[in-house]
Design a protein around this motif. Sequence first.
Motif, short mmCIF file in Angstrom:
data_model
loop_
_atom_site.label_atom_id
_atom_site.label_comp_id
_atom_site.label_asym_id
_atom_site.label_seq_id
_atom_site.Cartn_x
_atom_site.Cartn_y
_atom_site.Cartn_z
N PHE A 7 -22.69 16.00 37.69
CA PHE A 7 -22.90 15.56 36.31
C PHE A 7 -23.15 16.75 35.38
CE2 PHE A 7 -24.31 11.26 38.07
CZ PHE A 7 -23.08 10.68 37.79
N LEU A 8 -23.80 17.78 35.90
CA LEU A 8 -23.99 19.00 35.11
C LEU A 8 -22.64 19.67 34.82
CD1 LEU A 8 -25.98 20.95 33.81
CD2 LEU A 8 -26.11 22.14 36.01
N ALA A 9 -21.77 19.72 35.83
CA ALA A 9 -20.43 20.28 35.63
C ALA A 9 -19.66 19.46 34.61
CB ALA A 9 -19.68 20.32 36.96
N SER A 10 -19.77 18.15 34.68
CA SER A 10 -19.09 17.28 33.73
C SER A 10 -19.56 17.54 32.31
CB SER A 10 -19.35 15.82 34.11
OG SER A 10 -18.82 14.96 33.14
N LEU A 11 -20.85 17.71 32.12
CA LEU A 11 -21.39 17.97 30.79
C LEU A 11 -20.90 19.31 30.26
CD1 LEU A 11 -23.26 16.85 28.60
CD2 LEU A 11 -25.16 17.96 29.76
N GLY A 12 -20.88 20.32 31.11
CA GLY A 12 -20.37 21.63 30.69
C GLY A 12 -18.89 21.60 30.34
N LEU A 13 -18.12 20.88 31.14
CA LEU A 13 -16.68 20.77 30.87
C LEU A 13 -16.42 19.98 29.59
CD1 LEU A 13 -15.56 20.17 34.53
CD2 LEU A 13 -14.93 22.14 33.12
N LEU A 14 -17.25 18.98 29.32
CA LEU A 14 -17.12 18.25 28.05
C LEU A 14 -17.40 19.17 26.87
CD1 LEU A 14 -18.84 14.80 28.62
CD2 LEU A 14 -16.47 15.21 28.00
N ALA A 15 -18.37 20.05 27.01
CA ALA A 15 -18.67 21.00 25.93
C ALA A 15 -17.48 21.91 25.65
CB ALA A 15 -19.91 21.82 26.29
N VAL A 16 -16.83 22.40 26.70
CA VAL A 16 -15.65 23.23 26.53
C VAL A 16 -14.52 22.43 25.91
CG1 VAL A 16 -13.86 24.51 27.78
CG2 VAL A 16 -16.26 24.79 28.42
N GLN A 17 -14.30 21.24 26.41
CA GLN A 17 -13.20 20.40 25.93
C GLN A 17 -13.36 20.06 24.46
OE1 GLN A 17 -12.95 16.72 28.06
NE2 GLN A 17 -11.15 16.02 26.95
N PHE A 18 -14.53 19.58 24.08
CA PHE A 18 -14.71 19.18 22.70
C PHE A 18 -14.95 20.36 21.78
CE2 PHE A 18 -15.98 15.07 24.76
CZ PHE A 18 -14.76 14.46 24.48
N GLY A 19 -15.44 21.46 22.33
CA GLY A 19 -15.53 22.67 21.52
C GLY A 19 -14.16 23.11 21.05
N TYR A 20 -13.21 23.10 21.95
CA TYR A 20 -11.83 23.44 21.56
C TYR A 20 -11.25 22.41 20.61
CZ TYR A 20 -6.81 23.94 21.68
OH TYR A 20 -5.50 24.05 21.31
N ALA A 21 -11.42 21.15 20.94
CA ALA A 21 -10.81 20.08 20.15
C ALA A 21 -11.35 20.05 18.72
CB ALA A 21 -11.04 18.73 20.81
N LEU A 22 -12.62 20.34 18.54
CA LEU A 22 -13.22 20.23 17.22
C LEU A 22 -13.19 21.53 16.43
CD1 LEU A 22 -16.24 17.97 18.14
CD2 LEU A 22 -14.14 17.31 16.98
N ILE A 23 -13.23 22.66 17.10
CA ILE A 23 -13.29 23.93 16.37
C ILE A 23 -11.92 24.59 16.30
CG2 ILE A 23 -14.27 26.25 16.38
CD1 ILE A 23 -16.74 24.94 17.75
N ASP A 24 -11.32 24.85 17.44
CA ASP A 24 -10.07 25.59 17.46
C ASP A 24 -8.89 24.75 16.97
OD1 ASP A 24 -8.58 27.92 17.90
OD2 ASP A 24 -7.89 27.16 19.84
N ALA A 25 -8.88 23.49 17.27
CA ALA A 25 -7.76 22.64 16.87
C ALA A 25 -7.96 22.03 15.49
CB ALA A 25 -7.55 21.53 17.90
N HIS A 26 -9.08 22.29 14.86
CA HIS A 26 -9.35 21.84 13.49
C HIS A 26 -9.27 20.32 13.33
CE1 HIS A 26 -9.25 26.05 12.55
NE2 HIS A 26 -8.04 26.14 13.04
#
Length: 141
Positions: free
Chosen positions: A85-104
């Motif tokens: 579950f910790l890995a899942s939370l970290g991967l979600l942070a990476v996934q949504f960090g890209y989706a919301l910041i880099d992909a605008h």
Amino acid sequence: MATYIRQRPPRWFSTIAYVATLWGALGCLLFLLYSEVPVSTVLAETMFFDGVPGWYTAVYAAAVASTLMGGVALITRSVLARALFLASLGLLAVQFGYALIDAHMLAAQGWSAMLLPTFLVVVAGVELWFAEYARKHGWIR
């Protein structure tokens, strides 16, 4: 060295474990449907899904797989549930960090684009908290 006795969990523990597993299975199903973006989606979403790099798909797959495996680990009362579950939370942070910041996505869809990522991060946080709670009570080991 101390000897640990596995405590019998309350009945509601297995209900939560099965719900967490079903949640992970739903995430895996949505991942499998991920490549089939319907024609009726919003143009901004279609543009985003067409332009994602390969690593994004791998992070998405790892996030849903770790959520599903974390649920299975809860059912089997394995202490690996916390790490998954910790890995899942970290991967979600990476996934949504890209989706919301880099992909605008915020610029394209506004603040409503934050609703689903916020909900998913909260659910992942609750799953992580529950795994730690179960470990402290000796229900998983």
